[in-house]
Design a protein around this motif. Structure first.
Motif, PDB file in Angstrom:
ATOM      1  N   LEU A   1       0.888  -1.188  -0.040  1.00  0.00           N
ATOM      2  CA  LEU A   1       0.104   0.038  -0.157  1.00  0.00           C
ATOM      3  C   LEU A   1       0.856   1.293   0.317  1.00  0.00           C
ATOM      4  CD1 LEU A   1      -2.723   1.182   0.080  1.00  0.00           C
ATOM      5  CD2 LEU A   1      -2.595   1.144   2.519  1.00  0.00           C
ATOM      6  N   ALA A   2       1.870   1.157   0.640  1.00  0.00           N
ATOM      7  CA  ALA A   2       2.831   2.477   0.955  1.00  0.00           C
ATOM      8  C   ALA A   2       3.360   2.641  -0.568  1.00  0.00           C
ATOM      9  CB  ALA A   2       3.803   2.240   1.934  1.00  0.00           C
ATOM     10  N   ARG A   3       3.859   1.558  -0.953  1.00  0.00           N
ATOM     11  CA  ARG A   3       4.461   1.761  -2.436  1.00  0.00           C
ATOM     12  C   ARG A   3       3.444   2.502  -3.351  1.00  0.00           C
ATOM     13  NH1 ARG A   3       7.142  -3.817  -2.703  1.00  0.00           N
ATOM     14  NH2 ARG A   3       9.373  -3.276  -2.307  1.00  0.00           N
ATOM     15  N   ARG A   4       2.127   1.948  -3.294  1.00  0.00           N
ATOM     16  CA  ARG A   4       1.208   2.519  -4.241  1.00  0.00           C
ATOM     17  C   ARG A   4       0.866   4.115  -4.113  1.00  0.00           C
ATOM     18  NH1 ARG A   4      -4.400   3.146  -4.402  1.00  0.00           N
ATOM     19  NH2 ARG A   4      -4.624   1.779  -2.470  1.00  0.00           N
ATOM     20  N   LEU A   5       0.544   4.186  -2.797  1.00  0.00           N
ATOM     21  CA  LEU A   5       0.243   5.499  -2.415  1.00  0.00           C
ATOM     22  C   LEU A   5       1.415   6.622  -2.509  1.00  0.00           C
ATOM     23  CD1 LEU A   5      -1.924   5.085   0.720  1.00  0.00           C
ATOM     24  CD2 LEU A   5      -2.543   5.517  -1.637  1.00  0.00           C
ATOM     25  N   ALA A   6       2.560   6.001  -2.182  1.00  0.00           N
ATOM     26  CA  ALA A   6       3.851   7.251  -2.379  1.00  0.00           C
ATOM     27  C   ALA A   6       3.930   7.423  -3.742  1.00  0.00           C
ATOM     28  CB  ALA A   6       5.131   6.556  -1.842  1.00  0.00           C
ATOM     29  N   SER A   7       3.936   6.440  -4.697  1.00  0.00           N
ATOM     30  CA  SER A   7       3.915   6.688  -6.482  1.00  0.00           C
ATOM     31  C   SER A   7       2.881   7.668  -6.627  1.00  0.00           C
ATOM     32  CB  SER A   7       4.057   5.259  -6.954  1.00  0.00           C
ATOM     33  OG  SER A   7       3.740   5.472  -8.240  1.00  0.00           O
ATOM     34  N   GLU A   8       1.569   7.453  -6.211  1.00  0.00           N
ATOM     35  CA  GLU A   8       0.656   8.394  -6.508  1.00  0.00           C
ATOM     36  C   GLU A   8       1.072   9.710  -6.131  1.00  0.00           C
ATOM     37  OE1 GLU A   8      -2.928   6.634  -4.850  1.00  0.00           O
ATOM     38  OE2 GLU A   8      -2.921   4.932  -6.288  1.00  0.00           O
ATOM     39  N   ARG A   9       1.423   9.805  -5.019  1.00  0.00           N
ATOM     40  CA  ARG A   9       1.968  11.105  -4.465  1.00  0.00           C
ATOM     41  C   ARG A   9       2.876  11.651  -5.009  1.00  0.00           C
ATOM     42  NH1 ARG A   9      -0.291  10.623   1.707  1.00  0.00           N
ATOM     43  NH2 ARG A   9      -2.204   9.391   1.276  1.00  0.00           N
ATOM     44  N   GLY A  10       3.846  10.977  -5.773  1.00  0.00           N
ATOM     45  CA  GLY A  10       5.216  11.463  -6.089  1.00  0.00           C
ATOM     46  C   GLY A  10       6.281  11.518  -5.290  1.00  0.00           C
ATOM     47  N   LEU A  11       6.102  10.448  -4.069  1.00  0.00           N
ATOM     48  CA  LEU A  11       7.144  10.589  -3.202  1.00  0.00           C
ATOM     49  C   LEU A  11       8.384   9.546  -3.634  1.00  0.00           C
ATOM     50  CD1 LEU A  11       4.994  10.622   0.050  1.00  0.00           C
ATOM     51  CD2 LEU A  11       6.259  12.432  -0.847  1.00  0.00           C
ATOM     52  N   ASP A  12       9.621   9.852  -3.411  1.00  0.00           N
ATOM     53  CA  ASP A  12      10.686   9.272  -3.698  1.00  0.00           C
ATOM     54  C   ASP A  12      11.105   8.156  -2.344  1.00  0.00           C
ATOM     55  OD1 ASP A  12      12.724   7.790  -5.014  1.00  0.00           O
ATOM     56  OD2 ASP A  12      14.463   9.467  -4.727  1.00  0.00           O
ATOM     57  N   LEU A  13      10.372   7.279  -2.174  1.00  0.00           N
ATOM     58  CA  LEU A  13      10.685   6.268  -0.896  1.00  0.00           C
ATOM     59  C   LEU A  13      10.580   4.863  -1.375  1.00  0.00           C
ATOM     60  CD1 LEU A  13       7.900   7.764   1.268  1.00  0.00           C
ATOM     61  CD2 LEU A  13      10.326   8.373   1.539  1.00  0.00           C
ATOM     62  N   GLU A  14      11.491   4.090  -0.696  1.00  0.00           N
ATOM     63  CA  GLU A  14      11.580   2.723  -0.653  1.00  0.00           C
ATOM     64  C   GLU A  14      10.853   2.050   0.279  1.00  0.00           C
ATOM     65  OE1 GLU A  14      15.375   0.963  -1.635  1.00  0.00           O
ATOM     66  OE2 GLU A  14      16.196   2.800  -1.885  1.00  0.00           O
ATOM     67  N   PHE A  15      10.165   0.855   0.199  1.00  0.00           N
ATOM     68  CA  PHE A  15       9.705  -0.092   1.316  1.00  0.00           C
ATOM     69  C   PHE A  15      10.083  -1.290   1.143  1.00  0.00           C
ATOM     70  CE2 PHE A  15       7.086   3.584   0.020  1.00  0.00           C
ATOM     71  CZ  PHE A  15       6.734   4.286   1.204  1.00  0.00           C
ATOM     72  N   GLU A  16      10.032  -2.030   2.222  1.00  0.00           N
ATOM     73  CA  GLU A  16      10.268  -3.360   2.315  1.00  0.00           C
ATOM     74  C   GLU A  16       9.496  -3.965   3.753  1.00  0.00           C
ATOM     75  OE1 GLU A  16      14.294  -4.472   3.311  1.00  0.00           O
ATOM     76  OE2 GLU A  16      14.182  -6.394   2.137  1.00  0.00           O
ATOM     77  N   SER A  17       9.377  -5.015   3.815  1.00  0.00           N
ATOM     78  CA  SER A  17       8.600  -5.798   5.104  1.00  0.00           C
ATOM     79  C   SER A  17       9.486  -7.029   5.532  1.00  0.00           C
ATOM     80  CB  SER A  17       7.151  -6.159   4.960  1.00  0.00           C
ATOM     81  OG  SER A  17       7.171  -6.981   3.846  1.00  0.00           O
ATOM     82  N   ALA A  18       9.089  -7.364   6.758  1.00  0.00           N
ATOM     83  CA  ALA A  18      10.093  -8.422   7.280  1.00  0.00           C
ATOM     84  C   ALA A  18       9.075  -8.654   8.615  1.00  0.00           C
ATOM     85  CB  ALA A  18      11.396  -8.127   7.570  1.00  0.00           C
ATOM     86  N   GLY A  19       9.270  -9.965   9.060  1.00  0.00           N
ATOM     87  CA  GLY A  19       8.643 -10.547  10.235  1.00  0.00           C
ATOM     88  C   GLY A  19       9.749 -11.013  11.193  1.00  0.00           C
ATOM     89  N   GLU A  20       9.350 -10.730  12.576  1.00  0.00           N
ATOM     90  CA  GLU A  20      10.291 -11.419  13.760  1.00  0.00           C
ATOM     91  C   GLU A  20      10.275 -12.499  13.618  1.00  0.00           C
ATOM     92  OE1 GLU A  20       8.865  -9.283  17.185  1.00  0.00           O
ATOM     93  OE2 GLU A  20      10.201  -7.574  16.664  1.00  0.00           O
ATOM     94  N   ILE A  21       9.079 -13.516  13.411  1.00  0.00           N
ATOM     95  CA  ILE A  21       9.280 -15.040  13.398  1.00  0.00           C
ATOM     96  C   ILE A  21       8.730 -15.596  12.060  1.00  0.00           C
ATOM     97  CG2 ILE A  21       8.922 -15.039  16.021  1.00  0.00           C
ATOM     98  CD1 ILE A  21       5.754 -15.639  15.291  1.00  0.00           C
TER      99      ILE A  21
END
Length: 120
Positions: A20-40
């Motif tokens: 979601l952050a990737r999609r919304l940041a792209s729509e807003r013209g933000l130059d951000l990278e996103f990743e996710s991970a889990g503790e377990i």
């Protein structure tokens, strides 16, 4: 800036926030990278069907997602680490739990993006 979303298993909350952050940041013209991970997280696990359906309803496709474990290297590579443990884990609680969790995460991601200069 690189943002790392973290939850327990990296099967629903954090991958949804990442997508979601990737999609919304792209729509807003933000130059951000996103990743996710889990503790377990079990590396390579796939999202459950209820997670896929709830994400799809928000315009996020998780079918290619594979779980990644949170490592010291991943944490160190991120400029911002965003824990998502304040949103209840919907795993095994049915479609409604996923929808509710994803609605809360949508609000949270919106707020974060606003704070990073992407009001929309």
């Amino acid at each position: 800036m690189k943002v790392l979303f973290v939850c327990a298993g990296n099967l629903c909350r954090s991958p949804f926030a990442e997508g979601l952050a990737r999609r919304l940041a792209s729509e807003r013209g933000l130059d951000l990278e996103f990743e996710s991970a889990g503790e377990i997280a079990y590396e390579g696990s796939t999202c459950p069907p209820d997670a896929l359906a709830a994400a799809r309803a928000h315009g996020v496709v998780l079918s290619a997602h594979r779980a990644r474990r949170l490592t010291p290297e991943r944490r160190a590579a991120a400029d911002e680490v965003v824990p998502l443990f304040d949103v209840p884990d919907p795993i095994g609680r049915g479609p409604r739990a996923y929808r509710e969790a994803y609605e809360r995460l949508h609000e949270r991601v919106d707020e974060l993006l606003d704070g990073w200069g992407g009001a929309g």
